[in-house]
Design an enzyme around this catalytic site. Structure first.
Site, PDB file in Angstrom:
ATOM      1  N   TYR A   1       1.092  -1.806  -0.514  1.00  0.00           N
ATOM      2  CA  TYR A   1       0.057  -0.152   0.628  1.00  0.00           C
ATOM      3  C   TYR A   1       0.783   1.232  -0.409  1.00  0.00           C
ATOM      4  O   TYR A   1       1.657   0.953  -0.404  1.00  0.00           O
ATOM      5  CB  TYR A   1      -0.804  -0.006   1.213  1.00  0.00           C
ATOM      6  CG  TYR A   1      -0.411   0.507   2.537  1.00  0.00           C
ATOM      7  CD1 TYR A   1       0.568  -0.328   3.303  1.00  0.00           C
ATOM      8  CD2 TYR A   1      -0.671   2.034   3.047  1.00  0.00           C
ATOM      9  CE1 TYR A   1       1.275  -0.036   3.577  1.00  0.00           C
ATOM     10  CE2 TYR A   1      -0.051   2.301   3.653  1.00  0.00           C
ATOM     11  CZ  TYR A   1       1.156   1.102   4.720  1.00  0.00           C
ATOM     12  OH  TYR A   1       1.616   1.186   5.814  1.00  0.00           O
TER      13      TYR A   1
ATOM     14  N   ARG B   1       8.069   4.199  -4.776  1.00  0.00           N
ATOM     15  CA  ARG B   1       8.516   2.980  -3.248  1.00  0.00           C
ATOM     16  C   ARG B   1       7.139   1.920  -3.665  1.00  0.00           C
ATOM     17  O   ARG B   1       7.667   1.267  -3.359  1.00  0.00           O
ATOM     18  CB  ARG B   1       8.303   3.722  -2.471  1.00  0.00           C
ATOM     19  CG  ARG B   1       8.754   3.001  -0.610  1.00  0.00           C
ATOM     20  CD  ARG B   1       7.734   3.526   0.204  1.00  0.00           C
ATOM     21  NE  ARG B   1       6.577   4.185   0.551  1.00  0.00           N
ATOM     22  CZ  ARG B   1       6.660   5.318   1.237  1.00  0.00           C
ATOM     23  NH1 ARG B   1       7.733   5.398   2.247  1.00  0.00           N
ATOM     24  NH2 ARG B   1       5.865   5.767   2.026  1.00  0.00           N
TER      25      ARG B   1
ATOM     26  N   ARG C   1      -7.595 -20.703  -0.353  1.00  0.00           N
ATOM     27  CA  ARG C   1      -7.068 -20.142   0.968  1.00  0.00           C
ATOM     28  C   ARG C   1      -5.564 -20.908   0.961  1.00  0.00           C
ATOM     29  O   ARG C   1      -6.306 -21.944   1.570  1.00  0.00           O
ATOM     30  CB  ARG C   1      -7.721 -19.480   2.163  1.00  0.00           C
ATOM     31  CG  ARG C   1      -6.748 -19.110   3.091  1.00  0.00           C
ATOM     32  CD  ARG C   1      -7.416 -18.987   4.086  1.00  0.00           C
ATOM     33  NE  ARG C   1      -6.014 -18.647   5.947  1.00  0.00           N
ATOM     34  CZ  ARG C   1      -5.240 -19.148   6.132  1.00  0.00           C
ATOM     35  NH1 ARG C   1      -4.923 -20.747   6.116  1.00  0.00           N
ATOM     36  NH2 ARG C   1      -4.466 -18.658   7.444  1.00  0.00           N
TER      37      ARG C   1
ATOM     38  N   HIS D   1      -1.407 -20.955   2.045  1.00  0.00           N
ATOM     39  CA  HIS D   1      -0.147 -20.234   1.644  1.00  0.00           C
ATOM     40  C   HIS D   1       0.266 -19.851   0.734  1.00  0.00           C
ATOM     41  O   HIS D   1       0.735 -18.685  -0.113  1.00  0.00           O
ATOM     42  CB  HIS D   1       0.312 -20.439   2.944  1.00  0.00           C
ATOM     43  CG  HIS D   1      -0.012 -20.263   4.174  1.00  0.00           C
ATOM     44  ND1 HIS D   1      -0.866 -20.943   4.578  1.00  0.00           N
ATOM     45  CD2 HIS D   1       0.433 -19.697   5.237  1.00  0.00           C
ATOM     46  CE1 HIS D   1      -1.013 -20.771   6.031  1.00  0.00           C
ATOM     47  NE2 HIS D   1      -0.288 -19.821   6.551  1.00  0.00           N
TER      48      HIS D   1
ATOM     49  N   LYS E   1       6.611  -1.834   2.415  1.00  0.00           N
ATOM     50  CA  LYS E   1       5.173  -1.494   2.127  1.00  0.00           C
ATOM     51  C   LYS E   1       3.919  -2.236   2.352  1.00  0.00           C
ATOM     52  O   LYS E   1       3.503  -1.858   1.548  1.00  0.00           O
ATOM     53  CB  LYS E   1       5.246   0.369   2.349  1.00  0.00           C
ATOM     54  CG  LYS E   1       4.006   1.019   3.095  1.00  0.00           C
ATOM     55  CD  LYS E   1       4.622   2.812   1.993  1.00  0.00           C
ATOM     56  CE  LYS E   1       3.070   3.305   2.908  1.00  0.00           C
ATOM     57  NZ  LYS E   1       3.522   3.555   4.596  1.00  0.00           N
TER      58      LYS E   1
ATOM     59  N   GLU F   1      12.772   3.475  14.067  1.00  0.00           N
ATOM     60  CA  GLU F   1      12.038   4.284  13.480  1.00  0.00           C
ATOM     61  C   GLU F   1      10.850   4.507  14.591  1.00  0.00           C
ATOM     62  O   GLU F   1      10.744   3.796  15.021  1.00  0.00           O
ATOM     63  CB  GLU F   1      11.221   3.704  12.443  1.00  0.00           C
ATOM     64  CG  GLU F   1      10.828   2.801  11.498  1.00  0.00           C
ATOM     65  CD  GLU F   1      10.287   2.096  10.428  1.00  0.00           C
ATOM     66  OE1 GLU F   1      10.227   3.712   9.889  1.00  0.00           O
ATOM     67  OE2 GLU F   1      10.120   0.953  10.262  1.00  0.00           O
TER      68      GLU F   1
ATOM     69  N   LEU G   1      11.137   2.058   6.730  1.00  0.00           N
ATOM     70  CA  LEU G   1      10.112   1.753   5.848  1.00  0.00           C
ATOM     71  C   LEU G   1      11.268   3.654   5.532  1.00  0.00           C
ATOM     72  O   LEU G   1      11.489   4.467   6.423  1.00  0.00           O
ATOM     73  CB  LEU G   1       9.198   1.874   6.065  1.00  0.00           C
ATOM     74  CG  LEU G   1       8.662   3.037   5.052  1.00  0.00           C
ATOM     75  CD1 LEU G   1       8.180   1.275   3.454  1.00  0.00           C
ATOM     76  CD2 LEU G   1       7.752   2.936   5.227  1.00  0.00           C
TER      77      LEU G   1
HETATM   78  N1  PMP Z   1       7.573   4.100   8.556  1.00  0.00           N
HETATM   79  C1  PMP Z   1       6.658   3.454   8.462  1.00  0.00           C
HETATM   80  C2  PMP Z   1       6.966   2.174   9.684  1.00  0.00           C
HETATM   81  C3  PMP Z   1       5.270   3.619   8.399  1.00  0.00           C
HETATM   82  O1  PMP Z   1       4.932   3.392   7.841  1.00  0.00           O
HETATM   83  C4  PMP Z   1       5.690   5.172   7.495  1.00  0.00           C
HETATM   84  C5  PMP Z   1       4.520   6.222   7.160  1.00  0.00           C
HETATM   85  N2  PMP Z   1       3.322   6.249   7.571  1.00  0.00           N
HETATM   86  C6  PMP Z   1       6.629   6.161   7.320  1.00  0.00           C
HETATM   87  C7  PMP Z   1       8.169   5.293   8.443  1.00  0.00           C
HETATM   88  C8  PMP Z   1       6.255   7.486   7.147  1.00  0.00           C
HETATM   89  O2  PMP Z   1       7.090   7.217   5.592  1.00  0.00           O
HETATM   90  P1  PMP Z   1       6.277   8.442   4.823  1.00  0.00           P
HETATM   91  O3  PMP Z   1       7.121   9.986   5.110  1.00  0.00           O
HETATM   92  O4  PMP Z   1       6.293   7.795   3.086  1.00  0.00           O
HETATM   93  O5  PMP Z   1       5.054   8.326   5.137  1.00  0.00           O
END
Ligand code: PMP
Length: 284
Positions: free
Chosen positions: A31, A50, A98, A100, A145, A177, A201
Site C-alpha cells: 500500500y 516505492r 486459501r 499460503h 510497505k 523508526e 521504511l
Molecule cells: N515508517 C513507517 C513504519 C511508516 O508506516 C511510515 C508511513 N506512515 C513512515 C515511516 C513514513 O513514511 P512516509 O514519509 O513515506 O509517509
C-alpha cells in the site's frame, strides 16, 4: 459520497471484496498513503516508485503501468473534489482458495484506492509532542510497505494510551523508526537517522528531509543511534506523510534538551512547508 478506484474503474464505494482476498486473509499486499494539498497529490511519483519497489520485493505483479495508476489517482482526486487530505492505495495479490503459497494458476491482483479529506495537524508541528519507547517486534523486511501492520498497530495503541503521538521503536538499544514515521535526532548540530536498510521504511518525507538538509548545509549522518544517545540529543523529530515534521519534546519521562522545538527542526520544517507553497503556486 466519495468515489473509489477499483482496479481501473472509478466507481461507488460499495464494492464486493471476496473473503478469500489475500489482502484480507494474509495481509498479502502492499500500500501507499499519499498526501493531497491544494487538490494535487504531493510527491506522487516518489510514492509510486516505492510502490513499484514493494511490489517487486514481494513478487507481486502490478496490475497496471505506473503511469496509468498515476493518472487514475489524479482523476480520483479530481472526481472527489479533494482539496486537502490523503489517497490510500492498496494492491492485494488477489482472490484464490486459501493456501499460503501464491495462487496457481495466477490470479489478478486487486487494486483499491480511496480519498479522505483531512487537515494537517499544524499546531503539533509548531508546538511539538511527546513520544513513548516500545520494542520493535516487527519482521526483518520493514523496508517493504506491506499490509501487515499488526506490530505497528499494537505499538501505536500503546502510544495513544499514554497520550503520546508516536511509539518510537528500538531493537535492543538501537532506535529504528516509529510505528508510522521515521525518527531523527540532532547531535552536535548534525542530523542523524537510521540508514535506509531492511530495519526501516524509507519514508518519502524522510527522503525529502535529507535532501532539504543538503540544501540547507546541515550535515546528515544516516547511522543508527541508541536510546541513550537519543535521550541526550539536542533535538528529536519524526517525519511522515501528513504529519510532516513533528518535534519530539519528551520521550516517556525524559525531556529532550530544553523541552522546546529545536532550531534545526524548525529550519527544516520551514523549508519543508515551502515545498507545499511551491505546489500551491504552480496550481494558481
Ligand atoms: N515508517 C513507517 C513504519 C511508516 O508506516 C511510515 C508511513 N506512515 C513512515 C515511516 C513514513 O513514511 P512516509 O514519509 O513515506 O509517509
Amino acid at each position: 459520497m466519495n468515489k473509489i478506484l477499483f482496479n481501473n474503474q472509478i466507481t461507488a464505494r460499495e464494492r464486493f471484496i471476496d473473503i478469500e482476498d489475500r489482502g484480507y486473509q494474509f495481509g498479502d499486499g502492499i500500500y501507499e498513503v499519499i498526501g493531497v494539498y491544494d487538490g494535487k497529490p504531493f510527491l506522487l511519483e516518489e510514492h509510486l516508485l516505492r510502490l513499484k519497489r514493494s511490489a517487486k520485493e514481494v513478487h507481486l505483479q502490478l496490475p497496471e503501468k505506473i503511469e496509468k495508476i498515476k493518472g487514475n489517482l489524479e482523476k480520483l482526486v479530481q472526481v472527489n473534489e479533494l482539496v486537502e487530505g490523503i489517497i490510500y492505495l492498496q494492491i492485494s495479490r488477489g482472490t484464490a482458495a486459501r493456501w499460503h503459497e501464491f495462487p496457481s494458476p495466477e490470479v489478478s491482483p486487486v487494486m483499491v484506492a480511496y480519498t479522505r479529506a483531512e487537515q494537517r495537524m499544524s499546531n503539533v508541528e509548531d508546538e511539538g509532542a511527546i513520544a513513548t519507547l516500545t520494542e520493535d517486534i516487527r519482521w526483518l523486511r520493514c523496508d517493504i510497505k506491506t499490509l501487515n501492520l499488526l506490530p505497528n498497530v499494537l505499538a501505536k495503541q500503546k502510544a495513544v494510551e499514554q497520550n503520546a503521538i508516536e511509539a518510537i521503536l528500538h531493537r535492543g538499544e538501537t532506535v529504528t523508526e516509529a510505528s508510522a514515521s521515521n525518527v531523527f535526532m540532532v547531535r552536535n548540530e548534525e542530523v542523524y537517522t537510521h540508514p535506509a536498510n531492511n530495519f526501516i521504511l524509507n519514508g518519502i518525507t524522510r527522503q525529502q528531509v535529507l535532501q532539504l538538509c543538503n540544501k540547507l548545509g546541515i550535515r546528515v549522518k544516516e547511522k543508527p543511534f541508541n536510546i541513550k544517545e537519543m535521550l541526550q540529543a539536542e533535538e528529536v523529530f519524526i517525519t511522515a506523510t501528513k504529519l510532516d515534521i513533528v518535534p519530539i519534546l519528551k520521550v516517556d519521562q525524559h525531556t529532550i534538551a530544553s523541552g522546546n522545538p529545536g532550531d534545526i527542526t524548525k529550519k527544516i520544517l520551514h523549508e519543508f512547508r515551502k515545498l507545499y507553497q511551491k505546489q500551491v503556486k504552480s496550481n494558481s
